[in-house]
Design a protein around this motif. Structure first.
Motif, short mmCIF file in Angstrom:
data_model
loop_
_atom_site.label_atom_id
_atom_site.label_comp_id
_atom_site.label_asym_id
_atom_site.label_seq_id
_atom_site.Cartn_x
_atom_site.Cartn_y
_atom_site.Cartn_z
N PHE A 202 -8.53 -0.28 -6.61
CA PHE A 202 -8.69 0.42 -5.33
C PHE A 202 -9.48 1.69 -5.57
O PHE A 202 -9.34 2.34 -6.61
CB PHE A 202 -7.33 0.81 -4.76
N GLY B 89 -7.87 4.17 -1.80
CA GLY B 89 -6.97 3.36 -0.99
C GLY B 89 -7.52 2.04 -0.51
O GLY B 89 -6.81 1.25 0.11
N ASP C 227 0.81 -1.23 0.00
CA ASP C 227 0.00 0.00 0.00
C ASP C 227 0.84 1.28 0.00
O ASP C 227 0.30 2.36 -0.17
CB ASP C 227 -1.03 0.00 1.13
#
Length: 183
Positions: A106, A109, A52
């Motif tokens: 995504f 996020g 991430d």
């Protein structure tokens, strides 16, 4: 004035610090099979991982394997997907369009969906004796717990001949063998 400059600088530094939670995120999957077959409702297990730290966390972003030629996709060396299909483990390299796919989408996020298709005999995919010839992820990911997601997967299975068809095929085969022995 100096006081204001100090706090403005401190605020700017904190705003642009890297995410302290950034790194590889490992998730588990519960995959429910759909498609109008006897396997409907069967739940398979799997996992997926991504880094991430590569995401901005704003808007729609797509992450894929290193080597993808699709523009705008974030190439993630930590990207992985594994699915247990009745004891056969398939991963991202088994996707029909690897290395361009699979993709993980995504929104702001958060992982929302996969673009992933496994097909019997393509890129080493072998579903064993399950009868499945294609497995594709066609629905949104639903978070059902901490790092645990649920997703539906559409399957296509090998058609099973009707008993009448098998009987006719057996009779024709037997007739062919009898004829062959006579000549």
């Amino acid at each position: 004035m100096l006081f204001r400059l100090f706090f403005s600088s401190l605020f700017a530094a904190l705003l642009f610090l890297p995410n302290s939670n950034a790194g590889v995120v490992n998730n588990t999957l519960e995959i429910t099979l759909t498609g109008g077959t006897p396997l409907d409702g069967t739940v398979l297990s799997g996992s997926f991982a991504y880094n991430d730290a590569l995401l901005t966390g704003m808007g729609i972003e797509n992450v894929g394997p290193v080597g993808t030629s699709i523009g705008g996709v974030i190439e993630d060396p930590d990207f992985s997907i594994a699915v247990d299909v009745f004891g056969v483990i398939l991963d991202e390299t088994n996707d029909i369009d690897f290395p361009d796919f699979p993709l993980l989408e995504f929104v702001d996020g958060d992982p929302t969906s996969f673009d992933l298709i496994f097909e019997q005999g393509v890129n080493g995919t072998n579903f064993g004796s399950s009868g499945i010839i294609e497995l594709s992820f066609d629905s949104d990911l639903v978070e059902i717990g901490m790092n645990t997601f649920s997703v539906d997967a559409f399957i296509v299975v090998r058609p099973i001949p009707e008993p009448g068809t098998l009987l006719a095929f057996g009779c024709l085969t037997a007739a062919g063998l009898v004829r062959r022995r006579r000549t």
